[in-house]
Write a protein that holds these residues in place. Structure first.
Motif, PDB file in Angstrom:
ATOM      1  N   TRP A  10       0.815  -1.214   0.000  1.00  0.00           N
ATOM      2  CA  TRP A  10       0.000   0.000   0.000  1.00  0.00           C
ATOM      3  C   TRP A  10       0.850   1.266   0.000  1.00  0.00           C
ATOM      4  O   TRP A  10       0.442   2.281  -0.563  1.00  0.00           O
ATOM      5  CB  TRP A  10      -1.003  -0.024   1.154  1.00  0.00           C
ATOM      6  CG  TRP A  10      -2.081  -1.000   0.833  1.00  0.00           C
ATOM      7  CD1 TRP A  10      -2.337  -2.181   1.456  1.00  0.00           C
ATOM      8  CD2 TRP A  10      -3.003  -0.912  -0.252  1.00  0.00           C
ATOM      9  NE1 TRP A  10      -3.367  -2.820   0.830  1.00  0.00           N
ATOM     10  CE2 TRP A  10      -3.790  -2.060  -0.224  1.00  0.00           C
ATOM     11  CE3 TRP A  10      -3.231   0.028  -1.243  1.00  0.00           C
ATOM     12  CZ2 TRP A  10      -4.803  -2.301  -1.148  1.00  0.00           C
ATOM     13  CZ3 TRP A  10      -4.239  -0.201  -2.163  1.00  0.00           C
ATOM     14  CH2 TRP A  10      -5.014  -1.355  -2.111  1.00  0.00           C
ATOM     15  N   VAL A  11       2.028   1.221   0.591  1.00  0.00           N
ATOM     16  CA  VAL A  11       2.938   2.367   0.493  1.00  0.00           C
ATOM     17  C   VAL A  11       3.361   2.550  -0.965  1.00  0.00           C
ATOM     18  O   VAL A  11       3.397   3.673  -1.478  1.00  0.00           O
ATOM     19  CB  VAL A  11       4.164   2.190   1.423  1.00  0.00           C
ATOM     20  CG1 VAL A  11       5.275   3.164   1.080  1.00  0.00           C
ATOM     21  CG2 VAL A  11       3.746   2.359   2.875  1.00  0.00           C
ATOM     22  N   LEU A  12       3.656   1.451  -1.637  1.00  0.00           N
ATOM     23  CA  LEU A  12       4.004   1.524  -3.059  1.00  0.00           C
ATOM     24  C   LEU A  12       2.847   2.079  -3.879  1.00  0.00           C
ATOM     25  O   LEU A  12       3.035   2.943  -4.738  1.00  0.00           O
ATOM     26  CB  LEU A  12       4.406   0.144  -3.575  1.00  0.00           C
ATOM     27  CG  LEU A  12       4.724   0.059  -5.065  1.00  0.00           C
ATOM     28  CD1 LEU A  12       5.957   0.892  -5.394  1.00  0.00           C
ATOM     29  CD2 LEU A  12       4.918  -1.379  -5.484  1.00  0.00           C
ATOM     30  N   ALA A  13       1.642   1.599  -3.613  1.00  0.00           N
ATOM     31  CA  ALA A  13       0.467   2.087  -4.352  1.00  0.00           C
ATOM     32  C   ALA A  13       0.255   3.583  -4.110  1.00  0.00           C
ATOM     33  O   ALA A  13      -0.036   4.332  -5.047  1.00  0.00           O
ATOM     34  CB  ALA A  13      -0.781   1.300  -3.954  1.00  0.00           C
TER      35      ALA A  13
ATOM     36  N   ALA B 190       0.743   7.192  -6.873  1.00  0.00           N
ATOM     37  CA  ALA B 190      -0.503   7.917  -7.120  1.00  0.00           C
ATOM     38  C   ALA B 190      -0.369   8.973  -8.205  1.00  0.00           C
ATOM     39  O   ALA B 190      -1.324   9.255  -8.916  1.00  0.00           O
ATOM     40  CB  ALA B 190      -1.004   8.559  -5.831  1.00  0.00           C
ATOM     41  N   ARG B 191       0.785   9.563  -8.351  1.00  0.00           N
ATOM     42  CA  ARG B 191       0.970  10.629  -9.343  1.00  0.00           C
ATOM     43  C   ARG B 191       1.499  10.120 -10.680  1.00  0.00           C
ATOM     44  O   ARG B 191       1.762  10.902 -11.576  1.00  0.00           O
ATOM     45  CB  ARG B 191       1.895  11.701  -8.794  1.00  0.00           C
ATOM     46  CG  ARG B 191       1.271  12.457  -7.654  1.00  0.00           C
ATOM     47  CD  ARG B 191       2.092  13.678  -7.331  1.00  0.00           C
ATOM     48  NE  ARG B 191       1.549  14.387  -6.209  1.00  0.00           N
ATOM     49  CZ  ARG B 191       0.648  15.354  -6.311  1.00  0.00           C
ATOM     50  NH1 ARG B 191       0.211  15.723  -7.481  1.00  0.00           N
ATOM     51  NH2 ARG B 191       0.194  15.944  -5.230  1.00  0.00           N
ATOM     52  N   THR B 192       1.675   8.830 -10.814  1.00  0.00           N
ATOM     53  CA  THR B 192       2.120   8.254 -12.079  1.00  0.00           C
ATOM     54  C   THR B 192       0.924   8.147 -13.022  1.00  0.00           C
ATOM     55  O   THR B 192      -0.211   8.434 -12.624  1.00  0.00           O
ATOM     56  CB  THR B 192       2.744   6.862 -11.851  1.00  0.00           C
ATOM     57  OG1 THR B 192       1.763   5.999 -11.289  1.00  0.00           O
ATOM     58  CG2 THR B 192       3.956   6.945 -10.943  1.00  0.00           C
ATOM     59  N   PRO B 193       1.140   7.726 -14.258  1.00  0.00           N
ATOM     60  CA  PRO B 193      -0.010   7.564 -15.165  1.00  0.00           C
ATOM     61  C   PRO B 193      -1.099   6.680 -14.555  1.00  0.00           C
ATOM     62  O   PRO B 193      -0.815   5.768 -13.778  1.00  0.00           O
ATOM     63  CB  PRO B 193       0.610   6.911 -16.403  1.00  0.00           C
ATOM     64  CG  PRO B 193       2.024   7.382 -16.389  1.00  0.00           C
ATOM     65  CD  PRO B 193       2.403   7.469 -14.942  1.00  0.00           C
ATOM     66  N   ARG B 194      -2.315   6.990 -14.939  1.00  0.00           N
ATOM     67  CA  ARG B 194      -3.489   6.348 -14.350  1.00  0.00           C
ATOM     68  C   ARG B 194      -3.403   4.832 -14.397  1.00  0.00           C
ATOM     69  O   ARG B 194      -3.738   4.153 -13.429  1.00  0.00           O
ATOM     70  CB  ARG B 194      -4.732   6.830 -15.094  1.00  0.00           C
ATOM     71  CG  ARG B 194      -5.994   6.207 -14.581  1.00  0.00           C
ATOM     72  CD  ARG B 194      -7.238   6.746 -15.189  1.00  0.00           C
ATOM     73  NE  ARG B 194      -7.101   7.093 -16.585  1.00  0.00           N
ATOM     74  CZ  ARG B 194      -8.028   7.692 -17.292  1.00  0.00           C
ATOM     75  NH1 ARG B 194      -9.155   8.015 -16.715  1.00  0.00           N
ATOM     76  NH2 ARG B 194      -7.853   7.974 -18.546  1.00  0.00           N
ATOM     77  N   LEU B 195      -2.944   4.270 -15.496  1.00  0.00           N
ATOM     78  CA  LEU B 195      -2.879   2.819 -15.638  1.00  0.00           C
ATOM     79  C   LEU B 195      -1.904   2.199 -14.634  1.00  0.00           C
ATOM     80  O   LEU B 195      -2.190   1.162 -14.042  1.00  0.00           O
ATOM     81  CB  LEU B 195      -2.478   2.446 -17.072  1.00  0.00           C
ATOM     82  CG  LEU B 195      -2.472   0.969 -17.403  1.00  0.00           C
ATOM     83  CD1 LEU B 195      -3.869   0.378 -17.203  1.00  0.00           C
ATOM     84  CD2 LEU B 195      -2.012   0.745 -18.831  1.00  0.00           C
TER      85      LEU B 195
ATOM     86  N   ALA C 123      -0.885   3.532 -11.664  1.00  0.00           N
ATOM     87  CA  ALA C 123      -1.421   3.684 -10.307  1.00  0.00           C
ATOM     88  C   ALA C 123      -2.567   2.705 -10.054  1.00  0.00           C
ATOM     89  O   ALA C 123      -2.631   2.067  -8.997  1.00  0.00           O
ATOM     90  CB  ALA C 123      -1.892   5.118 -10.087  1.00  0.00           C
ATOM     91  N   THR C 124      -3.455   2.578 -11.009  1.00  0.00           N
ATOM     92  CA  THR C 124      -4.586   1.659 -10.863  1.00  0.00           C
ATOM     93  C   THR C 124      -4.110   0.214 -10.807  1.00  0.00           C
ATOM     94  O   THR C 124      -4.611  -0.587 -10.012  1.00  0.00           O
ATOM     95  CB  THR C 124      -5.592   1.853 -12.013  1.00  0.00           C
ATOM     96  OG1 THR C 124      -5.968   3.216 -12.068  1.00  0.00           O
ATOM     97  CG2 THR C 124      -6.825   0.992 -11.823  1.00  0.00           C
ATOM     98  N   GLY C 125      -3.129  -0.127 -11.632  1.00  0.00           N
ATOM     99  CA  GLY C 125      -2.583  -1.489 -11.635  1.00  0.00           C
ATOM    100  C   GLY C 125      -1.908  -1.831 -10.317  1.00  0.00           C
ATOM    101  O   GLY C 125      -2.087  -2.931  -9.784  1.00  0.00           O
ATOM    102  N   ALA C 126      -1.143  -0.888  -9.775  1.00  0.00           N
ATOM    103  CA  ALA C 126      -0.477  -1.128  -8.492  1.00  0.00           C
ATOM    104  C   ALA C 126      -1.503  -1.300  -7.380  1.00  0.00           C
ATOM    105  O   ALA C 126      -1.367  -2.185  -6.530  1.00  0.00           O
ATOM    106  CB  ALA C 126       0.476   0.023  -8.166  1.00  0.00           C
ATOM    107  N   ALA C 127      -2.524  -0.458  -7.376  1.00  0.00           N
ATOM    108  CA  ALA C 127      -3.569  -0.576  -6.358  1.00  0.00           C
ATOM    109  C   ALA C 127      -4.355  -1.883  -6.527  1.00  0.00           C
ATOM    110  O   ALA C 127      -4.693  -2.541  -5.537  1.00  0.00           O
ATOM    111  CB  ALA C 127      -4.512   0.618  -6.414  1.00  0.00           C
TER     112      ALA C 127
END
Length: 152
Positions: free
Chosen positions: A82-85, A89-94, A96-100
């Motif tokens: 979750w720290v990584l996700a 957060a400010r990276t491209p939407r894909l 950030a969404t993939g990491a989450a």
């Protein structure tokens, strides 16, 4: 580019990455599992007593290192994911969404393992520990939705 001193503070808040706050909530909820284990290990030993009672019927001994170690491992993995996700957060939407999304899946796997793990017909973890481990996934789904909605 240098930020203007006259820039409206409410404008600064609106530039925050959507979903980052809920990802940080998932970090905090992951820490709840570790804190609960520390409190239990330092005081009541209810987790160890529960596991020892179940395994005693099969002539098996349980060490506190094994039981609490599994809980701490799950908590540390959740916190790191979750720290990584949140950091992405400010990276491209894909990204950030993939990491989450990956963090949600891993959190679910760890929580369900604590909830349903069984050996010799014994559930070494009371259901409350699995439920506590699943809480970050709830915030994670919201974070994932926030990252997917982001306009970047």
């Amino acid at each position: 580019m240098r930020q203007s001193l006259s820039e409206n503070p409410s404008t600064l808040r609106s530039k925050a990455a959507p979903g980052r706050g809920t990802a940080m909530l998932a970090v905090l909820l992951s820490l709840v599992l570790a804190v609960a284990a520390v409190v239990d290990q330092g005081g009541g030993h209810s987790l160890l007593d529960h596991a020892a009672a179940g395994y005693a019927a099969h002539g098996k001994d349980v060490t506190s290192g094994t039981i609490y170690g599994l809980v701490y491992t799950a908590a540390v993995i959740n916190v790191l994911m979750w720290v990584l996700a949140a950091a992405l957060a400010r990276t491209p939407r894909l990204v950030a969404t993939g990491a989450a999304g990956l963090a949600v899946l891993i959190t679910l796997a760890l929580g369900l393992t604590l909830l349903f793990a069984s050996e010799y017909g014994v559930h070494p973890f009371p259901p409350v520990w699995g439920i506590i481990a699943l809480l970050p996934a709830v915030a994670g789904v919201l974070a994932c939705a926030g990252f997917a909605r982001a306009r970047r």
